[in-house]
Design an enzyme around this catalytic site. Structure first.
Site, PDB file in Angstrom:
ATOM      1  N   LYS A 120     -12.287 -34.469 -33.523  1.00 38.76           N
ATOM      2  CA  LYS A 120     -12.952 -34.541 -32.247  1.00 38.76           C
ATOM      3  C   LYS A 120     -14.448 -35.236 -32.046  1.00 38.76           C
ATOM      4  O   LYS A 120     -14.489 -35.997 -31.152  1.00 38.76           O
ATOM      5  CB  LYS A 120     -12.686 -33.098 -31.487  1.00 38.76           C
ATOM      6  CG  LYS A 120     -11.274 -32.649 -30.940  1.00 38.76           C
ATOM      7  CD  LYS A 120     -11.392 -31.512 -30.033  1.00 38.76           C
ATOM      8  CE  LYS A 120     -10.239 -31.205 -29.475  1.00 38.76           C
ATOM      9  NZ  LYS A 120     -10.012 -30.078 -28.446  1.00 38.76           N
ATOM     10  N   LYS A 202       0.299 -36.031 -34.048  1.00 31.64           N
ATOM     11  CA  LYS A 202       1.147 -34.966 -33.196  1.00 31.64           C
ATOM     12  C   LYS A 202       0.808 -35.306 -31.692  1.00 31.64           C
ATOM     13  O   LYS A 202       0.222 -36.082 -31.270  1.00 31.64           O
ATOM     14  CB  LYS A 202       0.089 -33.597 -33.677  1.00 31.64           C
ATOM     15  CG  LYS A 202      -0.793 -33.285 -32.234  1.00 31.64           C
ATOM     16  CD  LYS A 202      -1.494 -31.875 -32.704  1.00 31.64           C
ATOM     17  CE  LYS A 202      -2.637 -31.820 -31.660  1.00 31.64           C
ATOM     18  NZ  LYS A 202      -3.450 -30.764 -31.680  1.00 31.64           N
ATOM     19  N   LYS A 205      -1.742 -33.851 -25.394  1.00 36.35           N
ATOM     20  CA  LYS A 205      -2.008 -34.087 -23.865  1.00 36.35           C
ATOM     21  C   LYS A 205      -3.331 -34.778 -23.617  1.00 36.35           C
ATOM     22  O   LYS A 205      -3.271 -35.363 -22.531  1.00 36.35           O
ATOM     23  CB  LYS A 205      -2.132 -32.715 -23.229  1.00 36.35           C
ATOM     24  CG  LYS A 205      -3.055 -31.749 -23.553  1.00 36.35           C
ATOM     25  CD  LYS A 205      -2.920 -30.449 -22.896  1.00 36.35           C
ATOM     26  CE  LYS A 205      -3.731 -29.150 -23.649  1.00 36.35           C
ATOM     27  NZ  LYS A 205      -3.161 -28.018 -23.908  1.00 36.35           N
TER      28      LYS A 205
END
Ligand code: TYM
Length: 337
Positions: A120, A202, A205
């Site tokens: 992130k 993966k 969203k």
């Protein structure tokens, strides 16, 4: 579980989900499906992890809408507020309180090793804030407040769960037995649903490519179209084996929504092509999600019902969390409140 076992004797489950964007099929198969299935055999607490969402920039009005919508999706998936505790993390102030105490018992080195932090911070290089770094301490607080025995999550949360166990053990050793040391509950099939556009990544969203993920609320024709475009390989054999990431992903989705084993799927599709498999998976997913979407649409029209559910959930959650918090504050040496 024996029928005469009371609610008090059941093991405790806690899990959470961030309300950023509509939940994907990955969230559903990796986590939510198990949340629903576990309600009868365990004492379950499920929360919308809205505080976690602030680690990346959010637009306030949109976030509020997403939080409410996420709550309705959980009800629509089959979380029953009569059986399980369902609440917003931000409405139970003990989460922030315990997170602080735990962050004082979490090492900088441990947090630096978290792969999600590394990913992130690479993705949001302009906003590597302290919350993004200490996020696992807040997640540990979520779990330890409720003295959870088991935490149903997908594979990507395993590292955070291991850190939670380390923090709990460390605290218990320093201050005497305070927390139950939780275990991860990771499903055998579907623990890591992959992107339809790049099956080595993966399904997420927050993917910029809309074709990479299917959401729980996508319309049937959208779901079918996305599966038809799913990336596979060129050897044309429908078999679950190493190196066939795209086919493995389609097979694990199909297995999760139909209950069929990989062997059975291979037999059923012998001599058939990838197009047949893609269509069958798309159709099975549409049928599986149809009742969820229909129920969601009804629930979103009944704001008063949603409000009564989340108010009651927060109240009950706070009374459990407060018990742990009092114990913790006493152990660390604070004067009781
Ligand atoms: P979040 O919101 O990213 O994801 C919610 C759940 O969905 C699972 N999941 C997947 N499973 C299979 N395949 C995928 N592609 C996939 N993508 C997501 C996740 O593993 C997760 O179980 N930090 C957590 C939320 C959280 C939490 C908690 C979880 C906050 N506090 C306490 C458990 C206990 C998160 O960001 O999940």
């Amino acid at each position: 579980m024996p029928e005469n076992q009371t609610k008090e004797q059941k093991k405790i489950i806690l899990s959470g989900i961030q309300p950023t964007g509509v939940f994907t099929l990955g969230n559903y198969i990796g986590a939510l499906k198990n949340w629903v299935a576990m309600q009868d055999d365990y004492n379950c607490a499920y929360m919308i992890a809205d505080m976690h969402s602030l680690t990346v920039r959010q637009e306030p009005a949109k976030l509020r809408q997403q939080i409410l919508s996420a709550f309705a999706v959980l009800l629509a998936c089959g979380i029953d507020p009569k059986k399980s505790l369902l609440f917003f993390q931000s409405q139970v102030h003990q989460h922030a309180e315990l997170a602080w105490v735990l962050s004082c018992n979490t090492q900088f080195g441990e947090l630096s090793r978290m792969t999600q932090f590394k990913d992130k911070s690479a993705k949001h290089a302009d906003n590597i804030n302290a919350g993004l770094f200490t996020y696992p301490s807040l997640m540990a607080a979520d779990i330890l407040l409720y003295q959870a025995d088991l935490v149903p999550v997908g594979e990507d949360q395993k590292q955070h769960l291991e850190l939670t166990r380390d923090i709990a053990n460390r605290f218990n050793n320093l201050y005497g037995n305070t927390f139950t040391v939780p275990e991860a509950y990771i499903p055998k099939v579907g623990a890591r649903i992959m992107s339809l556009a790049d099956p080595t990544k993966k399904m997420s969203k927050s993917d910029e490519n809309q074709n990479a993920f299917v959401t729980i609320l996508d319309q049937p024709e959208v779901i079918i179209r996305k599966f038809k475009r799913a990336v596979t390989d060129s050897d044309m054999v429908i078999r679950y084996q190493e190196g066939k990431d795209g086919i493995n992903n389609l097979m694990s989705i199909y297995s999760a929504v139909t209950g069929l084993s990989y062997d059975q799927i291979e037999r059923d599709f012998e001599g058939k092509g990838y197009g047949d498999l893609k269509l069958a998976v798309g159709e099975a997913v549409v049928e599986h999600l149809r009742p969820v979407r229909e129920s969601y649409e009804k629930l979103m029209k009944d704001k008063a019902y949603l409000e009564s559910c989340y108010r009651e959930g927060a109240e009950k959650a706070a009374s459990i969390a407060e018990r742990t918090m009092r114990k913790v504050y006493k152990k660390v040496g604070f004067v009781g409140r």
